[in-house]
Design a protein around this motif. Sequence first.
Motif, PDB file in Angstrom:
ATOM      1  N   LEU A   1       0.832  -1.197   0.000  1.00 60.16           N
ATOM      2  CA  LEU A   1       0.000   0.000   0.000  1.00 60.16           C
ATOM      3  C   LEU A   1       0.871   1.253   0.000  1.00 60.16           C
ATOM      4  N   PRO A   2       0.506   2.236  -0.779  1.00 64.07           N
ATOM      5  CA  PRO A   2       1.257   3.495  -0.721  1.00 64.07           C
ATOM      6  C   PRO A   2       0.931   4.248   0.559  1.00 64.07           C
ATOM      7  N   TYR A   3       1.841   5.095   0.980  1.00 61.38           N
ATOM      8  CA  TYR A   3       1.566   5.951   2.128  1.00 61.38           C
ATOM      9  C   TYR A   3       2.232   7.296   1.956  1.00 61.38           C
ATOM     10  N   CYS A   4       1.684   8.281   2.658  1.00 68.52           N
ATOM     11  CA  CYS A   4       2.210   9.641   2.655  1.00 68.52           C
ATOM     12  C   CYS A   4       2.358  10.091   4.100  1.00 68.52           C
ATOM     13  N   VAL A   5       3.397  10.838   4.361  1.00 68.89           N
ATOM     14  CA  VAL A   5       3.594  11.441   5.678  1.00 68.89           C
ATOM     15  C   VAL A   5       3.542  12.952   5.488  1.00 68.89           C
ATOM     16  N   PHE A   6       2.637  13.601   6.219  1.00 70.52           N
ATOM     17  CA  PHE A   6       2.472  15.043   6.152  1.00 70.52           C
ATOM     18  C   PHE A   6       2.849  15.661   7.484  1.00 70.52           C
ATOM     19  N   THR A   7       3.452  16.852   7.421  1.00 66.80           N
ATOM     20  CA  THR A   7       3.742  17.582   8.655  1.00 66.80           C
ATOM     21  C   THR A   7       2.893  18.840   8.690  1.00 66.80           C
ATOM     22  N   PHE A   8       2.432  19.168   9.890  1.00 68.24           N
ATOM     23  CA  PHE A   8       1.634  20.356  10.158  1.00 68.24           C
ATOM     24  C   PHE A   8       2.392  21.191  11.192  1.00 68.24           C
ATOM     25  N   PRO A   9       3.276  22.091  10.756  1.00 69.32           N
ATOM     26  CA  PRO A   9       4.084  22.842  11.716  1.00 69.32           C
ATOM     27  C   PRO A   9       3.255  23.659  12.705  1.00 69.32           C
ATOM     28  N   SER A  10       2.129  24.180  12.283  1.00 67.11           N
ATOM     29  CA  SER A  10       1.330  25.012  13.183  1.00 67.11           C
ATOM     30  C   SER A  10       0.396  24.185  14.061  1.00 67.11           C
ATOM     31  N   TRP A  11       0.351  22.876  13.890  1.00 64.65           N
ATOM     32  CA  TRP A  11      -0.557  22.027  14.663  1.00 64.65           C
ATOM     33  C   TRP A  11       0.162  21.251  15.756  1.00 64.65           C
ATOM     34  N   LYS A  12       1.401  21.556  16.041  1.00 59.26           N
ATOM     35  CA  LYS A  12       2.133  20.807  17.056  1.00 59.26           C
ATOM     36  C   LYS A  12       1.452  20.955  18.410  1.00 59.26           C
ATOM     37  N   ASP A  13       1.404  19.853  19.134  1.00 61.76           N
ATOM     38  CA  ASP A  13       0.895  19.782  20.511  1.00 61.76           C
ATOM     39  C   ASP A  13      -0.589  20.131  20.625  1.00 61.76           C
ATOM     40  N   HIS A  14      -1.370  19.917  19.560  1.00 61.87           N
ATOM     41  CA  HIS A  14      -2.827  20.027  19.703  1.00 61.87           C
ATOM     42  C   HIS A  14      -3.335  18.770  20.396  1.00 61.87           C
ATOM     43  N   ASP A  15      -4.513  18.851  20.992  1.00 59.82           N
ATOM     44  CA  ASP A  15      -5.036  17.706  21.722  1.00 59.82           C
ATOM     45  C   ASP A  15      -5.503  16.609  20.768  1.00 59.82           C
ATOM     46  N   GLU A  16      -5.784  15.454  21.344  1.00 59.14           N
ATOM     47  CA  GLU A  16      -6.111  14.260  20.565  1.00 59.14           C
ATOM     48  C   GLU A  16      -7.402  14.422  19.758  1.00 59.14           C
ATOM     49  N   SER A  17      -8.360  15.169  20.280  1.00 63.47           N
ATOM     50  CA  SER A  17      -9.631  15.317  19.571  1.00 63.47           C
ATOM     51  C   SER A  17      -9.461  16.054  18.248  1.00 63.47           C
ATOM     52  N   VAL A  18      -8.529  17.002  18.187  1.00 66.14           N
ATOM     53  CA  VAL A  18      -8.264  17.726  16.944  1.00 66.14           C
ATOM     54  C   VAL A  18      -7.717  16.775  15.896  1.00 66.14           C
ATOM     55  N   TRP A  19      -6.756  15.940  16.285  1.00 69.17           N
ATOM     56  CA  TRP A  19      -6.153  15.007  15.339  1.00 69.17           C
ATOM     57  C   TRP A  19      -7.138  13.924  14.915  1.00 69.17           C
ATOM     58  N   GLN A  20      -7.939  13.423  15.855  1.00 71.38           N
ATOM     59  CA  GLN A  20      -8.939  12.402  15.513  1.00 71.38           C
ATOM     60  C   GLN A  20      -9.964  12.954  14.533  1.00 71.38           C
ATOM     61  N   SER A  21     -10.399  14.178  14.759  1.00 71.36           N
ATOM     62  CA  SER A  21     -11.380  14.783  13.864  1.00 71.36           C
ATOM     63  C   SER A  21     -10.789  15.032  12.488  1.00 71.36           C
ATOM     64  N   LEU A  22      -9.544  15.493  12.441  1.00 76.86           N
ATOM     65  CA  LEU A  22      -8.890  15.671  11.153  1.00 76.86           C
ATOM     66  C   LEU A  22      -8.813  14.347  10.404  1.00 76.86           C
ATOM     67  N   GLY A  23      -8.470  13.293  11.110  1.00 76.43           N
ATOM     68  CA  GLY A  23      -8.418  11.969  10.492  1.00 76.43           C
ATOM     69  C   GLY A  23      -9.769  11.528   9.962  1.00 76.43           C
ATOM     70  N   ASP A  24     -10.832  11.789  10.710  1.00 67.99           N
ATOM     71  CA  ASP A  24     -12.172  11.434  10.251  1.00 67.99           C
ATOM     72  C   ASP A  24     -12.541  12.186   8.981  1.00 67.99           C
ATOM     73  N   TYR A  25     -12.234  13.479   8.938  1.00 70.95           N
ATOM     74  CA  TYR A  25     -12.559  14.267   7.749  1.00 70.95           C
ATOM     75  C   TYR A  25     -11.696  13.866   6.547  1.00 70.95           C
ATOM     76  N   VAL A  26     -10.457  13.473   6.787  1.00 75.21           N
ATOM     77  CA  VAL A  26      -9.599  13.001   5.691  1.00 75.21           C
ATOM     78  C   VAL A  26     -10.138  11.689   5.137  1.00 75.21           C
ATOM     79  N   ILE A  27     -10.589  10.809   6.010  1.00 79.77           N
ATOM     80  CA  ILE A  27     -11.172   9.547   5.560  1.00 79.77           C
ATOM     81  C   ILE A  27     -12.414   9.802   4.717  1.00 79.77           C
ATOM     82  N   LEU A  28     -13.252  10.737   5.150  1.00 81.63           N
ATOM     83  CA  LEU A  28     -14.450  11.063   4.380  1.00 81.63           C
ATOM     84  C   LEU A  28     -14.107  11.677   3.022  1.00 81.63           C
TER      85      LEU A  28
END
Length: 145
Positions: free
Chosen positions: A70-97
């Motif tokens: 499977l291919p994969y990509c790694v992205f960095t978000f310099p301005s998103w460092k140390d955000h809480d888990e809910s922010v990252w989980q929600s971003l993941g949900d929207y990316v999946i959608l």
Amino acid sequence: MTNSLTTVLEKVQDGIGQGGVLDQIDKLYRKQQRHQFVWKSSKRSIRQEVDDVPVVLYKSLMPNGKKTALPYCVFTFPSWKDHDESVWQSLGDYVILAMHRVTDIEFDSSRGRMKMKYFPKIKGRIKHPEDIRLIIQKIAVSCGY
């Protein structure tokens, strides 16, 4: 966040849903995290432009026979460092959608990184890693962080 967990437990006790009890708790908890994420992003009155939210394609690996299926990509978000888990989980949900072909997403909030594995599309409009980066950047801008 503690109130959301108690309301999830109350909802699971009241109704019968699809899946086991832990699956129901996880579904309801993630739904509440998405609502909290949308609420936080709607508090901002001025939206940032796409160029103000940097999303960098850190690494991209396309399928190579049996070594990487499977291919994969790694992205960095310099301005998103140390955000809480809910922010990252929600971003993941929207990316999946948005992507429809994602198999796995891993986050590292201390580094501001997201690793996404996905099924490659072989027919129609094929999305290259740079196209995926633009989609994720638009999602991050619409979230307002």
